[in-house]
Design an enzyme around this catalytic site. Structure first.
Site, mmCIF file in Angstrom:
data_model
loop_
_atom_site.group_PDB
_atom_site.id
_atom_site.type_symbol
_atom_site.label_atom_id
_atom_site.label_comp_id
_atom_site.label_asym_id
_atom_site.label_seq_id
_atom_site.Cartn_x
_atom_site.Cartn_y
_atom_site.Cartn_z
ATOM 1 N N GLY A 61 0.828 -1.195 0.000
ATOM 2 C CA GLY A 61 0.000 0.000 0.000
ATOM 3 C C GLY A 61 0.861 1.243 0.000
ATOM 4 O O GLY A 61 1.781 1.382 -0.811
ATOM 5 N N ASP A 62 0.575 2.171 0.905
ATOM 6 C CA ASP A 62 1.367 3.406 1.005
ATOM 7 C C ASP A 62 2.245 3.395 2.251
ATOM 8 O O ASP A 62 2.600 4.448 2.781
ATOM 9 C CB ASP A 62 0.438 4.623 1.017
ATOM 10 C CG ASP A 62 -0.530 4.611 2.194
ATOM 11 O OD1 ASP A 62 -0.930 3.514 2.622
ATOM 12 O OD2 ASP A 62 -0.887 5.690 2.690
ATOM 13 N N GLU A 63 2.620 2.200 2.714
ATOM 14 C CA GLU A 63 3.450 2.061 3.907
ATOM 15 C C GLU A 63 4.876 1.659 3.522
ATOM 16 O O GLU A 63 5.086 0.746 2.716
ATOM 17 C CB GLU A 63 2.859 1.017 4.851
ATOM 18 C CG GLU A 63 1.508 1.416 5.428
ATOM 19 C CD GLU A 63 0.965 0.363 6.370
ATOM 20 O OE1 GLU A 63 0.318 0.738 7.359
ATOM 21 O OE2 GLU A 63 1.190 -0.836 6.122
#
Length: 287
Positions: free
Chosen positions: A203-205
Site C-alpha cells: 500500500g502506502d506504507e
C-alpha cells in the site's frame, strides 16, 4: 561411407563438428599454461584470459591450475565477454584427459541466469516501486543487527505512512496513485545514506532501516529530510499533486531487542504522529 561402416570417423569431421558447436571448449596443457580455445568458431585459438570477465577470472585460473597439476575436476559458472561487449554466462566443467592434458567444456546458461535473476527480484523486491520488500528488509535487518550487537552500534527502524493517500486515488485514479508511489519511493531512496535501506511494506506504507548513527538527532535529521522531500509537489500526468507523510521511529537497543518489537513500536509511534497533526516524525521513546 566405408570408414563409418567400420566405426571410424575422419579427423576432419571432428574439427568441423567442433567449429560448429554452440558449446565452448578450451584445452589445458599438462603444465597448466594458458588454456587455448577450440570451439565455437569465434573462440578458436583464443586464450581463456582474453574472454573471461575479469571479476571471474582469478578463481577460474586457480581451478585450471589444480586441474592441470593435480587432475582435480571442477564445475564452475563464469561470465564471458563477447566481441560486441555483451556478457554471457557459461557453466564450465573441467576434467582431465587420459594423455595428461585436460579440457574445459562449457555451455551457455545465460537464459537460466536471467530467469534466476527475475525470480530473485520477484522474491525480494516490490514489483511496483523496485524497492526491497519485507523479506529482503528482514534479511538486511538481521545482518545489521548482528553487527550492531557485536560492536555495540545503534539501529533505528522508521515506519512511514502517506497522509490521506486514499484521496489521491479517489481524485485522480489508482494509476495516478501508483505513479505517486513510484516517485515517492525514488525520493525516499535518495534521502537515505549508503548503508541504510528503504522498503515498501505494501500500500502506502514504507519502512526504513538506519545504521551507524550515534545520537537521536541523526534520526531526526534524516526524518526532516524525508518530510521535506515528500512535501515537494509531484508531477503526475501534468498535474501537481502534493502529499505529506507521518513517521514513527524506534531504536535498538533502547526500544526493543528484535525486529518484530521495533516494527511494532515504530508503527505505534507513527500513529501518534498522525494524531498530533501528521507530516511529522515521532520517536517511540518520547511523548
Amino acid at each position: 561411407m566405408e570408414n563409418r561402416l567400420h566405426g571410424q570417423i575422419p579427423d576432419n569431421w571432428y574439427a568441423g563438428a567442433l567449429q560448429q558447436s554452440p558449446d565452448w571448449l578450451w584445452f589445458v596443457d599438462q603444465d597448466g599454461s594458458e588454456p587455448l580455445g577450440v570451439a565455437p568458431a569465434g573462440n578458436a585459438g583464443s586464450l581463456l584470459s582474453g574472454s573471461v570477465y575479469a571479476a571471474d577470472l582469478a578463481e577460474l585460473e586457480d581451478a585450471c591450475l589444480e586441474l592441470a597439476k593435480h587432475r582435480t575436476a571442477f564445475t564452475r559458472a563464469f561470465r564471458v565477454m563477447l566481441p560486441g561487449g555483451r556478457l554471457i554466462w557459461l557453466e564450465g566443467r573441467g576434467y582431465p584427459l587420459d594423455d595428461g592434458h585436460a579440457v574445459i567444456a562449457a555451455r551457455d546458461i545465460t537464459a537460466f541466469k536471467q530467469q534466476e535473476e527475475r525470480l530473485s527480484r520477484l522474491a525480494y523486491y516490490d514489483a511496483l516501486t523496485g524497492l526491497p520488500n519485507r523479506r529482503l528488509f528482514q534479511d538486511r535487518f538481521m545482518q545489521a543487527f548482528y553487527m550492531a550487537r557485536r560492536y555495540h552500534h545503534k539501529l533505528a527502524v522508521l515506519y512511514l505512512d502517506m497522509d490521506d493517500f486514499k484521496q489521491v486515488n479517489d481524485l485522480y485514479g489508482h494509476a495516478a496513485g501508483d505513479e505517486l508511489l513510484i516517485l515517492a519511493a525514488s525520493r525516499l531512496s535518495h534521502s537515505i545514506r549508503e548503508p541504510d535501506t528503504v522498503c515498501r511494506l505494501g500500500g502506502d506504507e514504507f519502512v526504513l532501516l538506519l545504521q551507524q548513527f550515534e545520537i537521536k538527532e541523526d534520526i531526526l535529521k534524516i526524518g526532516r529530510r524525508i518530510l521535506d522531500t515528500l512535501t515537494q509537489p509531484f508531477d503526475i500526468g501534468g498535474l501537481s499533486v502534493r502529499i505529506s507523510c507521518s513517521i514513527g521511529a524506534s531504536v535498538y537497543p533502547e526500544d526493543g531487542p528484535d525486529l518484530e518489537t521495533l516494527l511494532k513500536y515504530a508503527d505505534a509511534a507513527m500513529y501518534v504522529s498522525k494524531q498530533h497533526g501528521k507530516n511529522r516524525l515521532q520517536l517511540f521513546s518520547e511523548p
